[in-house]
Design an enzyme around this catalytic site. Structure first.
Site, PDB file in Angstrom:
ATOM      1  NE  ARG A 119      45.481  74.676  61.305  1.00 31.31           N
ATOM      2  CZ  ARG A 119      44.738  75.287  62.231  1.00 31.31           C
ATOM      3  NH1 ARG A 119      44.115  76.419  61.973  1.00 31.31           N
ATOM      4  NH2 ARG A 119      44.615  74.779  63.443  1.00 31.31           N
ATOM      5  CG  ASN A 157      40.226  76.495  63.910  1.00 33.55           C
ATOM      6  OD1 ASN A 157      40.709  75.891  64.859  1.00 33.55           O
ATOM      7  ND2 ASN A 157      39.652  77.683  64.037  1.00 33.55           N
ATOM      8  CE1 TYR A 177      43.065  75.319  69.272  1.00 33.84           C
ATOM      9  CE2 TYR A 177      44.318  76.054  71.169  1.00 33.84           C
ATOM     10  CZ  TYR A 177      43.192  76.122  70.390  1.00 33.84           C
ATOM     11  OH  TYR A 177      42.197  76.994  70.708  1.00 33.84           O
ATOM     12  CE1 TYR A 237      41.214  82.560  71.269  1.00 28.68           C
ATOM     13  CE2 TYR A 237      40.726  80.532  70.076  1.00 28.68           C
ATOM     14  CZ  TYR A 237      41.137  81.852  70.078  1.00 28.68           C
ATOM     15  OH  TYR A 237      41.453  82.466  68.899  1.00 28.68           O
ATOM     16  CE  LYS A 238      38.404  75.086  69.692  1.00 27.58           C
ATOM     17  NZ  LYS A 238      38.671  75.576  68.338  1.00 27.58           N
ATOM     18  CD  GLU A 274      37.387  79.300  61.176  1.00 28.49           C
ATOM     19  OE1 GLU A 274      36.774  80.254  61.649  1.00 28.49           O
ATOM     20  OE2 GLU A 274      38.629  79.134  61.315  1.00 28.49           O
ATOM     21  CG  HIS A 332      48.149  82.819  65.361  1.00 31.92           C
ATOM     22  ND1 HIS A 332      48.921  82.737  64.233  1.00 31.92           N
ATOM     23  CD2 HIS A 332      46.957  82.251  65.036  1.00 31.92           C
ATOM     24  CE1 HIS A 332      48.233  82.139  63.264  1.00 31.92           C
ATOM     25  NE2 HIS A 332      47.044  81.842  63.722  1.00 31.92           N
TER      26      HIS A 332
HETATM   27  C1  HEM Z   1      43.402  81.354  65.404  1.00 30.79           C
HETATM   28  C2  HEM Z   1      44.685  83.842  61.443  1.00 30.79           C
HETATM   29  C3  HEM Z   1      47.458  80.165  59.983  1.00 30.79           C
HETATM   30  C4  HEM Z   1      46.461  77.857  64.082  1.00 30.79           C
HETATM   31  C5  HEM Z   1      43.561  82.371  64.483  1.00 30.79           C
HETATM   32  C6  HEM Z   1      42.963  83.686  64.575  1.00 30.79           C
HETATM   33  C7  HEM Z   1      43.320  84.368  63.464  1.00 30.79           C
HETATM   34  C8  HEM Z   1      44.151  83.509  62.662  1.00 30.79           C
HETATM   35  C9  HEM Z   1      42.942  85.799  63.108  1.00 30.79           C
HETATM   36  C10 HEM Z   1      42.080  84.195  65.722  1.00 30.79           C
HETATM   37  C11 HEM Z   1      42.938  84.703  66.857  1.00 30.79           C
HETATM   38  C12 HEM Z   1      42.125  85.478  67.886  1.00 30.79           C
HETATM   39  O1  HEM Z   1      41.561  84.862  68.809  1.00 30.79           O
HETATM   40  O2  HEM Z   1      42.042  86.709  67.774  1.00 30.79           O
HETATM   41  C13 HEM Z   1      45.531  83.039  60.698  1.00 30.79           C
HETATM   42  C14 HEM Z   1      46.090  83.412  59.414  1.00 30.79           C
HETATM   43  C15 HEM Z   1      46.889  82.384  59.019  1.00 30.79           C
HETATM   44  C16 HEM Z   1      46.811  81.357  60.040  1.00 30.79           C
HETATM   45  C17 HEM Z   1      45.837  84.722  58.677  1.00 30.79           C
HETATM   46  C18 HEM Z   1      47.730  82.220  57.774  1.00 30.79           C
HETATM   47  C19 HEM Z   1      48.424  83.129  57.213  1.00 30.79           C
HETATM   48  C20 HEM Z   1      47.431  79.224  60.977  1.00 30.79           C
HETATM   49  C21 HEM Z   1      48.143  77.971  60.940  1.00 30.79           C
HETATM   50  C22 HEM Z   1      47.878  77.336  62.116  1.00 30.79           C
HETATM   51  C23 HEM Z   1      46.981  78.172  62.865  1.00 30.79           C
HETATM   52  C24 HEM Z   1      48.998  77.500  59.791  1.00 30.79           C
HETATM   53  C25 HEM Z   1      48.347  76.001  62.666  1.00 30.79           C
HETATM   54  C26 HEM Z   1      48.908  75.083  62.099  1.00 30.79           C
HETATM   55  C27 HEM Z   1      45.509  78.575  64.762  1.00 30.79           C
HETATM   56  C28 HEM Z   1      44.827  78.100  65.955  1.00 30.79           C
HETATM   57  C29 HEM Z   1      43.934  79.098  66.322  1.00 30.79           C
HETATM   58  C30 HEM Z   1      44.094  80.171  65.360  1.00 30.79           C
HETATM   59  C31 HEM Z   1      45.061  76.765  66.664  1.00 30.79           C
HETATM   60  C32 HEM Z   1      42.912  79.022  67.473  1.00 30.79           C
HETATM   61  C33 HEM Z   1      41.602  78.587  66.844  1.00 30.79           C
HETATM   62  C34 HEM Z   1      40.503  78.092  67.739  1.00 30.79           C
HETATM   63  O3  HEM Z   1      40.756  77.444  68.759  1.00 30.79           O
HETATM   64  O4  HEM Z   1      39.335  78.278  67.373  1.00 30.79           O
HETATM   65  N1  HEM Z   1      44.287  82.294  63.316  1.00 30.79           N
HETATM   66  N2  HEM Z   1      45.974  81.807  61.040  1.00 30.79           N
HETATM   67  N3  HEM Z   1      46.739  79.311  62.151  1.00 30.79           N
HETATM   68  N4  HEM Z   1      45.041  79.812  64.424  1.00 30.79           N
HETATM   69 FE1  HEM Z   1      45.539  80.819  62.755  1.00 30.79          FE
END
Ligand code: HEM
Length: 343
Positions: free
Chosen positions: A223, A225, A37, A316-317, A265, A193
């Site tokens: 970004r 993901n 990450y 987690y994934k 994504e 998060h």
């Molecule tokens: C995961 C929403 C911006 C990094 C997630 C999750 C949600 C979410 C709902 C899933 C969490 C769960 O397991 O329940 C959002 C929203 C954003 C946003 C609405 C903007 C407003 C960002 C940004 C970053 C980020 C800017 C990093 C620079 C991550 C990471 C994960 C994550 C690393 C884990 C994903 C994975 O391993 O599959 N985010 N996020 N997010 N988000 Fe965000």
């Protein structure tokens, strides 16, 4: 370019496939042989022709089928689309942004004509031709965010900015990687998060939030993901875990190439002009392993990345069960050659 929309499904018989053209433009997310990450954000500006970055709101061959799948999800579960009452200005901002981008970049498929507040929207692939008054929800068949996000690929969250934080106060979420809008609605950036491992400890979310609070209008950011999904299923929500969770037990060494999909994504973030909210677009791209390994450098790199993942991220994934099968199958595509930096 005129897009030929595919007639396909993301459930039941899973007829989803990518054309050769779409495989070539797949946003392969790994620029090195390992993954961790990070605050991997860059300006969301136009990229190369025939890439997913060519247009800032990307429409592709899966558009019509994805919109059909969304309608099926909403019919079963209307709570996949929610907006708190104070988000009406942001809903109109979202409608304007999506209509303007789709009409500007795909004029053969979409037309937007403005006569003061009287707007006419034509969506040819979906057979829609509506005239409405911008700002007056009673002139549309659905509230503005729902209306336009039933006609735009990807999931959408609209986050409100107040108290130096971001709040998930509206969204259309039908193609998510195992999280729930109904659960998260009203939460702030750190709260939603909460379940993500490792990233909090290394300061990713502190820095990302700081960056987003200063996001400027007209300067969107993006970004990538990624995760993996068994079968090309768009709706992998907690609400429907009973439908897709058991799919994980069906992967074998014989069918892994066909069943396992890399799910990427392309997330873009846009400051909205009237509401000062941020629109978070989560555009999902699926590719089967069979399709992915047709590009040798991707086939070479994916097993290296999978091998190097920290156990917390594997867990987690949701990859723990099938990672050994994936690694065995992918091994033959890694010829040991060095992969240069970059994708
Ligand atoms: C995961 C929403 C911006 C990094 C997630 C999750 C949600 C979410 C709902 C899933 C969490 C769960 O397991 O329940 C959002 C929203 C954003 C946003 C609405 C903007 C407003 C960002 C940004 C970053 C980020 C800017 C990093 C620079 C991550 C990471 C994960 C994550 C690393 C884990 C994903 C994975 O391993 O599959 N985010 N996020 N997010 N988000 Fe965000």
């Amino acid at each position: 370019m005129t897009i030929t929309f595919r007639n396909e499904t993301f459930r039941d018989d899973f007829t989803f496939r990518n054309s050769l053209y779409n495989i070539r433009r797949f946003p392969f997310p790994f620029d090195r042989d390992e993954y961790m990450y990070s605050v991997n954000m860059e300006p969301h500006v136009r990229g190369k022709k025939d890439s997913v970055f060519e247009n800032l709101i990307d429409v592709d061959e899966h558009y019509v089928a994805e919109m059909h799948d969304r309608a099926l999800v909403l019919k079963e579960d209307p709570l996949r689309c929610q907006a708190l009452p104070h988000m009406m200005a942001a809903q109109w901002d979202t409608l304007e942004l999506l209509m303007e981008h789709q009409a500007q970049d795909y004029p053969e498929h979409f037309t937007l004509t403005k006569n003061g507040d009287r707007w006419r929207w034509i969506n040819r692939p979906m057979g829609i031709d509506d005239t409405f008054t911008f700002g007056d929800p009673s002139t549309l068949p659905y509230p503005p965010m729902e209306y336009i996000t039933r006609q735009a690929q990807g999931d959408f969250c609209i986050v409100d900015q107040r108290d130096n934080n971001l709040w998930m106060d509206a969204g259309m979420v039908t193609t998510q990687a195992d999280w729930s809008l109904d659960f998260d609605i009203g939460m702030n950036f750190m709260e939603w998060h909460g379940p993500v491992p490792l990233a909090h400890q290394i300061g990713v979310f502190d820095r990302a939030l700081k960056f987003l609070l200063n996001l400027q209008q007209g300067k969107p950011t993006r970004r990538l993901n990624w995760t993996m999904t068994v079968n090309p299923r768009l709706d992998t929500s907690p609400e429907n875990y009973h439908k897709w969770g058991p799919d994980r037990t069906t992967v074998t060494p014989e069918n892994v190439g066909e069943k396992m999909h890399l799910r990427v994504e392309l997330q873009s973030l846009w400051r909205l002009p009237r509401s000062n909210a941020i629109l978070f677009v989560i555009r999902c791209y699926l590719i089967s392993f069979n399709e992915l390994v047709t590009v040798p450098k991707w086939g070479r790199r994916l097993p290296r990345v999978l091998k190097s993942l920290p156990p917390e991220i594997v867990d987690y994934k949701g990859l723990s069960r099938n990672r050994p099968i994936m690694l065995d199958w992918l091994a033959k595509y890694d010829d040991g050659a060095p992969t240069s930096a970059g994708i």
